[in-house]
Motif scaffolding. Sequence first.
Motif, PDB file in Angstrom:
ATOM      1  N   LEU A   1       0.792  -1.227   0.000  1.00 17.73           N
ATOM      2  CA  LEU A   1       0.000   0.000   0.000  1.00 17.73           C
ATOM      3  C   LEU A   1       0.823   1.275   0.000  1.00 17.73           C
ATOM      4  N   LEU A   2       2.148   1.171  -0.010  1.00 11.56           N
ATOM      5  CA  LEU A   2       2.985   2.374   0.078  1.00 11.56           C
ATOM      6  C   LEU A   2       3.450   2.869  -1.289  1.00 11.56           C
ATOM      7  N   GLY A   3       3.058   2.165  -2.364  1.00  6.16           N
ATOM      8  CA  GLY A   3       3.449   2.593  -3.701  1.00  6.16           C
ATOM      9  C   GLY A   3       4.669   1.839  -4.198  1.00  6.16           C
ATOM     10  N   ARG A   4       5.261   2.306  -5.295  1.00  7.99           N
ATOM     11  CA  ARG A   4       6.397   1.616  -5.902  1.00  7.99           C
ATOM     12  C   ARG A   4       7.374   2.615  -6.497  1.00  7.99           C
ATOM     13  N   LEU A   5       8.576   2.138  -6.732  1.00 11.37           N
ATOM     14  CA  LEU A   5       9.655   2.990  -7.214  1.00 11.37           C
ATOM     15  C   LEU A   5      10.386   2.264  -8.339  1.00 11.37           C
ATOM     16  N   ALA A   6      10.669   2.985  -9.440  1.00 11.22           N
ATOM     17  CA  ALA A   6      11.406   2.423 -10.566  1.00 11.22           C
ATOM     18  C   ALA A   6      12.892   2.698 -10.368  1.00 11.22           C
ATOM     19  N   VAL A   7      13.690   1.625 -10.281  1.00 14.81           N
ATOM     20  CA  VAL A   7      15.116   1.728  -9.978  1.00 14.81           C
ATOM     21  C   VAL A   7      15.906   0.847 -10.946  1.00 14.81           C
ATOM     22  N   GLY A   8      17.058   1.327 -11.385  1.00 16.64           N
ATOM     23  CA  GLY A   8      17.965   0.546 -12.215  1.00 16.64           C
ATOM     24  C   GLY A   8      19.385   0.636 -11.669  1.00 16.64           C
ATOM     25  N   PHE A   9      20.190  -0.380 -11.935  1.00 19.51           N
ATOM     26  CA  PHE A   9      21.553  -0.448 -11.396  1.00 19.51           C
ATOM     27  C   PHE A   9      22.549  -0.679 -12.527  1.00 19.51           C
ATOM     28  N   SER A  10      23.675   0.002 -12.486  1.00 15.46           N
ATOM     29  CA  SER A  10      24.766  -0.223 -13.426  1.00 15.46           C
ATOM     30  C   SER A  10      26.083  -0.009 -12.685  1.00 15.46           C
ATOM     31  N   MET A  11      27.177  -0.493 -13.295  1.00 12.91           N
ATOM     32  CA  MET A  11      28.455  -0.484 -12.599  1.00 12.91           C
ATOM     33  C   MET A  11      29.571  -0.056 -13.530  1.00 12.91           C
ATOM     34  N   ASP A  12      30.377   0.887 -13.085  1.00 12.43           N
ATOM     35  CA  ASP A  12      31.612   1.250 -13.769  1.00 12.43           C
ATOM     36  C   ASP A  12      32.732   0.478 -13.070  1.00 12.43           C
ATOM     37  N   ALA A  13      33.039  -0.722 -13.596  1.00 12.29           N
ATOM     38  CA  ALA A  13      33.973  -1.615 -12.911  1.00 12.29           C
ATOM     39  C   ALA A  13      35.363  -1.029 -12.807  1.00 12.29           C
ATOM     40  N   GLN A  14      35.776  -0.281 -13.833  1.00 10.28           N
ATOM     41  CA  GLN A  14      37.126   0.274 -13.834  1.00 10.28           C
ATOM     42  C   GLN A  14      37.311   1.297 -12.726  1.00 10.28           C
TER      43      GLN A  14
ATOM     44  N   LEU B   1      16.077  -0.838 -15.571  1.00 12.51           N
ATOM     45  CA  LEU B   1      15.048  -0.251 -14.711  1.00 12.51           C
ATOM     46  C   LEU B   1      13.938  -1.256 -14.451  1.00 12.51           C
ATOM     47  N   ASN B   2      13.518  -1.317 -13.212  1.00 16.72           N
ATOM     48  CA  ASN B   2      12.440  -2.222 -12.835  1.00 16.72           C
ATOM     49  C   ASN B   2      11.675  -1.602 -11.671  1.00 16.72           C
ATOM     50  N   TRP B   3      10.421  -2.005 -11.532  1.00 18.16           N
ATOM     51  CA  TRP B   3       9.612  -1.500 -10.425  1.00 18.16           C
ATOM     52  C   TRP B   3       9.853  -2.342  -9.178  1.00 18.16           C
ATOM     53  N   TYR B   4       9.968  -1.665  -8.037  1.00 20.55           N
ATOM     54  CA  TYR B   4      10.095  -2.321  -6.734  1.00 20.55           C
ATOM     55  C   TYR B   4       9.030  -1.743  -5.801  1.00 20.55           C
ATOM     56  N   TRP B   5       8.433  -2.630  -4.987  1.00 16.55           N
ATOM     57  CA  TRP B   5       7.473  -2.143  -4.004  1.00 16.55           C
ATOM     58  C   TRP B   5       8.194  -1.367  -2.906  1.00 16.55           C
ATOM     59  N   LEU B   6       7.585  -0.272  -2.467  1.00 16.63           N
ATOM     60  CA  LEU B   6       8.057   0.439  -1.283  1.00 16.63           C
ATOM     61  C   LEU B   6       7.447  -0.245  -0.059  1.00 16.63           C
ATOM     62  N   LEU B   7       8.290  -0.592   0.892  1.00 11.65           N
ATOM     63  CA  LEU B   7       7.872  -1.441   2.004  1.00 11.65           C
ATOM     64  C   LEU B   7       7.918  -0.680   3.326  1.00 11.65           C
ATOM     65  N   PRO B   8       7.220  -1.169   4.355  1.00 10.61           N
ATOM     66  CA  PRO B   8       7.333  -0.567   5.695  1.00 10.61           C
ATOM     67  C   PRO B   8       8.774  -0.685   6.202  1.00 10.61           C
ATOM     68  N   LYS B   9       9.111   0.113   7.208  1.00  9.28           N
ATOM     69  CA  LYS B   9      10.493   0.151   7.701  1.00  9.28           C
ATOM     70  C   LYS B   9      11.029  -1.227   8.073  1.00  9.28           C
ATOM     71  N   ALA B  10      10.284  -1.960   8.896  1.00  7.24           N
ATOM     72  CA  ALA B  10      10.786  -3.233   9.410  1.00  7.24           C
ATOM     73  C   ALA B  10      11.120  -4.197   8.278  1.00  7.24           C
ATOM     74  N   LYS B  11      10.334  -4.165   7.216  1.00  2.00           N
ATOM     75  CA  LYS B  11      10.547  -5.080   6.098  1.00  2.00           C
ATOM     76  C   LYS B  11      11.515  -4.501   5.072  1.00  2.00           C
ATOM     77  N   GLY B  12      11.390  -3.212   4.808  1.00  4.08           N
ATOM     78  CA  GLY B  12      12.181  -2.592   3.752  1.00  4.08           C
ATOM     79  C   GLY B  12      13.651  -2.456   4.075  1.00  4.08           C
ATOM     80  N   LEU B  13      14.015  -2.417   5.358  1.00  4.97           N
ATOM     81  CA  LEU B  13      15.423  -2.284   5.735  1.00  4.97           C
ATOM     82  C   LEU B  13      16.209  -3.573   5.537  1.00  4.97           C
TER      83      LEU B  13
END
Length: 558
Positions: free
Chosen positions: A14-27, A156-168
């Motif tokens: 019930l807290l909504g969702r967030l679109a997040v993507g990850f990439s890495m500059d290995a060098q 990029l992908n959608w992730y649920w926003l979770l309550p503190k106890a679960k989201g941490l």
Amino acid sequence: TMHRFKTVGRETNLLGRLAVGFSMDAQAHALKIRINSARELRDRLSEGEDTYGTDFSAFVRVQIHRRKESEKVVNMLFSPDCEAERQKGLCWRSSFHHSTLFPVFEEEARFNLGEIWSQLDEHRVYICVMFLRGTVAEFAGCMSMSLEEAIVPRPLNWYWLLPKAKGLVHSEPVDVEEYPTDPRKNVIIAGRAAGIPNEFINGTYVLQEGMEGGRPIYREHQRGLYLYFHAARGAWAVGEKIGSSAPFAFVEDRAGTPDSVLKQWQVFSVEKSFVKTNPGAQSHADTGRFLPDPQLTCTPKAAQPRGATVSRKPSVKVSREMKCTEMVEGTQAYLASLKILDGYYNELRITLTPEEHKQVFANFADVLRSAVEWLQALQSRQQRDPDWAQPMGELLLLGATILGAPIIQFCRDTQYSAEAITNMAALSPALADDLFEVQELMRTELSLPSALLVPGEQALQFQQIVTFIANSTPIFHVDREIVLQARNAFDTIAVEVSAVRARPARQPVRRRTSGRVSQRSGVRNSTIFDSIKHPDSQGGSFDRKVSIPENDEDYEDS
């Protein structure tokens, strides 16, 4: 019958969702986290009310911390600021988005992991969405994952926003499932011209389950907009939530379906979602009004000609043109704010000693000259090329050259000035009276401490615009390489400005309590502004985010 996809789990998350993507500059051992957009955030204080009736700013904070120090994580992640971790380069904050539960950020956080590269298994990445109300930061939802997991590149992908106890301790990607639908029951809203406010209402609206006001409900999946019937007003409306009395568009027609309306649509004249680098800045969201748009239509999906498409995103040409125009308007607003700072600069020569005046205003004259020169370059180009069709990389690179050094030097030399002037005014009632008189004389709500922050804030705004232009320039475009050079130059300016802001505050020097201006006239000395035309606005510019999240095009919501 065709198949679409709908989100699974909205009933329990019930807290909504967030679109997040990850990439890495290995060098470089650098982790890049792309924060795209959020949807359906839950503001407990405004539940049951219209979104725009509340005063809050949504923002995202990303932090890397040792996973075993949970108490420190909570204290720093949910505190108003995280200066200690910011100095280490392990804390990042997005811009502020005013009064919207559907903010579009399109920002990137970058973390240098060199110092903790051998300790990846001991750290986690924490991502938290917050609401800022005045000076109080409120929790909206969070997610986290191990740093070892975060450095694995993923789109990029959608992730649920979770309550503190679960989201941490957990992250939960949004799942979708396939379902059949009859496209003949869907409708298309089209005709809102590209480049004007609220063009994003164009799109395909999919029939949903349930009714509102005795009529069907439709949803546009790209931005999460709803098309519904507002019974009290007797109108079909497009808004961010069903039943909202603050829609983007409406038509007063009691037709059984929206594609049967005969009257003209009304569309709000300004964007309703603003981005603020300074959450205390005044919002202009209440200055718009509904205006008729004779070009806007709502038609059945099946009525569209074969091969016809609905424009959800402006073309590259239109996007570049919009952003270039925004650059000009932003520079004009920037100069209007500098005009106010120029008023303080001249009037306080009488009150402050030369040393104090230099401490407070530093190289402001250079900042002013650079802004004037940049506006003149933009206006000259706009006169020769009003559609901004010609290559513009050299112009943007020139802008970075003109603006960069003066703004960076100003931010470095005045990083304590806002605090110092506030402290001196507290110690000297005479100075406090002088500041009030100057502010009244110029008829502005922009205080001196706020005005001193304008150049740094504007540098960040310019960086966002140039980044958008660079991203919308095709790979094989003749202007691509030099536009990327300009983007890198503006990125460097933004990094320098942000680095100055991240430094800890110091105790300013205490000031003598004497000094008074006995009388002030309404006539100011001639300044560099006398040869320039300025807009009537007196605040900083806002960056309107109307682009469609790229990651949500592969499925539709129900």
